[in-house]
Design a protein around this motif. Sequence first.
Motif, PDB file in Angstrom:
ATOM      1  N   ALA A   1       0.833  -1.207   0.000  1.00  0.00           N
ATOM      2  CA  ALA A   1       0.000   0.000   0.000  1.00  0.00           C
ATOM      3  C   ALA A   1       0.867   1.256   0.000  1.00  0.00           C
ATOM      4  N   ALA A   2       0.202   2.359  -0.224  1.00  0.00           N
ATOM      5  CA  ALA A   2       0.906   3.644  -0.304  1.00  0.00           C
ATOM      6  C   ALA A   2       1.098   4.255   1.080  1.00  0.00           C
ATOM      7  N   PRO A   3       2.089   5.131   1.239  1.00  0.00           N
ATOM      8  CA  PRO A   3       2.226   5.872   2.492  1.00  0.00           C
ATOM      9  C   PRO A   3       0.929   6.607   2.840  1.00  0.00           C
ATOM     10  N   GLY A   4       0.579   6.584   4.112  1.00  0.00           N
ATOM     11  CA  GLY A   4      -0.640   7.245   4.565  1.00  0.00           C
ATOM     12  C   GLY A   4      -1.893   6.412   4.402  1.00  0.00           C
ATOM     13  N   SER A   5      -1.770   5.189   3.897  1.00  0.00           N
ATOM     14  CA  SER A   5      -2.933   4.326   3.667  1.00  0.00           C
ATOM     15  C   SER A   5      -3.394   3.683   4.972  1.00  0.00           C
ATOM     16  N   PRO A   6      -4.657   3.227   5.032  1.00  0.00           N
ATOM     17  CA  PRO A   6      -5.136   2.502   6.221  1.00  0.00           C
ATOM     18  C   PRO A   6      -4.309   1.265   6.510  1.00  0.00           C
ATOM     19  N   GLU A   7      -3.799   0.604   5.476  1.00  0.00           N
ATOM     20  CA  GLU A   7      -2.995  -0.600   5.678  1.00  0.00           C
ATOM     21  C   GLU A   7      -1.694  -0.273   6.414  1.00  0.00           C
ATOM     22  N   ARG A   8      -1.074   0.840   6.034  1.00  0.00           N
ATOM     23  CA  ARG A   8       0.182   1.204   6.701  1.00  0.00           C
ATOM     24  C   ARG A   8      -0.066   1.738   8.110  1.00  0.00           C
ATOM     25  N   ASP A   9      -1.250   2.261   8.347  1.00  0.00           N
ATOM     26  CA  ASP A   9      -1.533   2.834   9.662  1.00  0.00           C
ATOM     27  C   ASP A   9      -1.639   1.759  10.746  1.00  0.00           C
ATOM     28  N   ARG A  10      -1.724   0.495  10.375  1.00  0.00           N
ATOM     29  CA  ARG A  10      -1.729  -0.581  11.370  1.00  0.00           C
ATOM     30  C   ARG A  10      -0.341  -0.801  11.972  1.00  0.00           C
ATOM     31  N   PHE A  11       0.684  -0.204  11.349  1.00  0.00           N
ATOM     32  CA  PHE A  11       2.065  -0.376  11.796  1.00  0.00           C
ATOM     33  C   PHE A  11       2.695   1.003  12.018  1.00  0.00           C
ATOM     34  N   MET A  12       3.973   1.030  12.329  1.00  0.00           N
ATOM     35  CA  MET A  12       4.661   2.272  12.670  1.00  0.00           C
ATOM     36  C   MET A  12       5.574   2.687  11.512  1.00  0.00           C
ATOM     37  N   PHE A  13       4.978   3.166  10.440  1.00  0.00           N
ATOM     38  CA  PHE A  13       5.741   3.654   9.293  1.00  0.00           C
ATOM     39  C   PHE A  13       6.041   5.138   9.466  1.00  0.00           C
ATOM     40  N   GLN A  14       7.239   5.549   9.064  1.00  0.00           N
ATOM     41  CA  GLN A  14       7.646   6.951   9.142  1.00  0.00           C
ATOM     42  C   GLN A  14       8.458   7.309   7.896  1.00  0.00           C
ATOM     43  N   ASP A  15       8.297   8.564   7.463  1.00  0.00           N
ATOM     44  CA  ASP A  15       9.198   9.088   6.439  1.00  0.00           C
ATOM     45  C   ASP A  15      10.571   9.287   7.073  1.00  0.00           C
ATOM     46  N   ALA A  16      11.599   8.824   6.405  1.00  0.00           N
ATOM     47  CA  ALA A  16      12.954   9.001   6.924  1.00  0.00           C
ATOM     48  C   ALA A  16      13.582  10.241   6.309  1.00  0.00           C
ATOM     49  N   PRO A  17      14.263  11.057   7.104  1.00  0.00           N
ATOM     50  CA  PRO A  17      14.951  12.219   6.530  1.00  0.00           C
ATOM     51  C   PRO A  17      16.068  11.758   5.592  1.00  0.00           C
ATOM     52  N   GLU A  18      16.453  12.644   4.711  1.00  0.00           N
ATOM     53  CA  GLU A  18      17.505  12.297   3.752  1.00  0.00           C
ATOM     54  C   GLU A  18      18.806  11.926   4.450  1.00  0.00           C
ATOM     55  N   THR A  19      18.974  12.452   5.663  1.00  0.00           N
ATOM     56  CA  THR A  19      20.217  12.207   6.389  1.00  0.00           C
ATOM     57  C   THR A  19      20.255  10.847   7.069  1.00  0.00           C
ATOM     58  N   GLY A  20      19.144  10.104   7.054  1.00  0.00           N
ATOM     59  CA  GLY A  20      19.195   8.800   7.699  1.00  0.00           C
ATOM     60  C   GLY A  20      17.858   8.300   8.191  1.00  0.00           C
ATOM     61  N   LEU A  21      17.843   7.742   9.398  1.00  0.00           N
ATOM     62  CA  LEU A  21      16.683   7.082   9.968  1.00  0.00           C
ATOM     63  C   LEU A  21      15.794   8.062  10.731  1.00  0.00           C
ATOM     64  N   PRO A  22      14.532   7.685  10.993  1.00  0.00           N
ATOM     65  CA  PRO A  22      13.625   8.594  11.712  1.00  0.00           C
ATOM     66  C   PRO A  22      14.133   9.009  13.088  1.00  0.00           C
ATOM     67  N   ASN A  23      14.853   8.150  13.781  1.00  0.00           N
ATOM     68  CA  ASN A  23      15.490   8.529  15.050  1.00  0.00           C
ATOM     69  C   ASN A  23      16.642   7.561  15.326  1.00  0.00           C
ATOM     70  N   ASN A  24      17.252   7.692  16.505  1.00  0.00           N
ATOM     71  CA  ASN A  24      18.472   6.922  16.798  1.00  0.00           C
ATOM     72  C   ASN A  24      18.211   5.643  17.577  1.00  0.00           C
ATOM     73  N   TRP A  25      16.967   5.197  17.660  1.00  0.00           N
ATOM     74  CA  TRP A  25      16.656   4.043  18.494  1.00  0.00           C
ATOM     75  C   TRP A  25      17.373   2.789  17.978  1.00  0.00           C
TER      76      TRP A  25
END
Length: 562
Positions: free
Chosen positions: A131-155
């Motif tokens: 499915a596409a970003p922002g879709s109901p299917e993706r909302d069941r999980f923890m999807f995030q846009d990643a910045p060009e510099t890397g990952l969404p956070n340092n976890w």
Amino acid sequence: MTQTRTDVENLAESKDAQWWRSSVIYQIYPRSFADSNSDGMGDLKGITQRLESIAELSVDAIWLSPFFSSPQKDAGYDVSNYCDVDPLFGTLQDYDAMVAKAHSLGLKVIVDLVPNHCSDQHPWFQEALAAAPGSPERDRFMFQDAPETGLPNNWESVFGGPMWNATTNPDGSVGQSYLHVFDSSQPDFNWKNEEVRAMFRDVLRFWLDRGTDGFRVDVAHGLIKAEGLPDFTPNPMAASMGGTEELAPWWGQDGVHEIYRDWRKVIDEYDGERVLCAEAWVNPLSLMAKWVRPDEMHQAFNFPYLSCDYDAQQIRETVDESLKEFGAVGAPSTWVLSNHDVVRHATRLALTDENPQGEGIGPKTPNLPDPAVGLRRARSSTALMLALPGGAYLYQGEELGLPEAIDLPDEARQDPTWFRTNKERYGRDGCRVPLPWEAEGASFGFSDNGESWLPQPAQWASFARSVQRDDPDSTLSLYRKLLELRKTHNLGAGQLTWVTDEQPDLLAFTNGKILAIANFGQSPLDLGQLANGAQELVRSQPATDAENGSIPAETTIWFLLP
């Protein structure tokens, strides 16, 4: 068949009927318990065939680690279908037969539920990837846009490496990243999504309708992540599953309690005292007690107790804090020394170096412990634990005194931790090696043809149940005696009173008519007047001399008071 009950009826019910308050629950790790079809993997039929040996221990229930459909990338904690049995372990009919046999033996059945994450092969996650970003299917999980510099956070994942995995867009470009607290094959659910909550309510009912008596909830302190997903760097010596005073933003968030209040309503629709038990690695115990408030879970694993060193004063302080904090919310304390995620306590209690939870030990671990010291301390610690009021958990094989399997070949290891840390951390394979039932044979009776998914140490022949069954001094005989006395004297429903003694290595307390005395020191200690007029019932180490008036080093003795 379900039965609706009012809150008034629930509150008015006698505590004596609430079996979980004083229960002893035996954990079965299905793949390592007993293999009925000679494929080297334990299964449900194998459990059914061996249940009498567990009933003989005078325990109240069994808890099974996951047996659901799974690619088995994390030993079944990566679930692809929550309402079916993986063919490795059998069928739903095999499960029903096992439950029927357990109930006929007076054993309740608790299953391990994994709600924080699923397998990347779960249909929902496959739909999300398509499915596409922002879709109901993706909302069941923890999807995030990643910045060009890397990952969404340092976890960083519990198993090592980043906690984020990037997807690929149809045009080949880098897509969104998804969160996985554990392995990249275990995407985290978005528990703010109502579809996720509804699905798990259905899962609860599916197993409850089959006669299941309750659920051990894996990673019960996860599920909800802190708003904004802020960067966080944990203490490098902290346990990977939590348990530090400073909560990571992926552990212990307040929003989890709303979920368990919802689950408790489902559980309370059913008769027969069905239960929820939390695996919640949080500190302090006053925080853990939030998981077992009257409208949430029934029990929580007492990880601060499991994490204690072999130290009298540390254990006394933890026991006092446990009874105080769990008691303040009307819940029983639980006690546990081993499980499928930690170094077995017959080895761990003799370790002299730091050993963070989940790292494991292996051939290159410095300062490996003396097995005799470990077993002696384990037997004494178990004797003390089983004298305490509240619930207790046992892990399969500890009744045999099994140590950690240290010398596993590198090529045999299967824990994701081993691979995700470039073989720097051994992980949990050492506590998951299949059980020895018989002294003879290539797999010691685990499998008819000698197959075993992890190799068993040759020295385990001496730990086999067949060797210990008729030996009055064996660890198995000690467990049987302790558990029978615990049930006879109703110690789980009792009350602890410390007995004052000036010797710092000595702990003594009464629970009803039982006086338990433990010597944590390395020399015999004088009992003085502590046990005057009392009858000795059981000791953790066989008596080696006729000396009266003292308790040997690293030994616990139970007495019957007049």
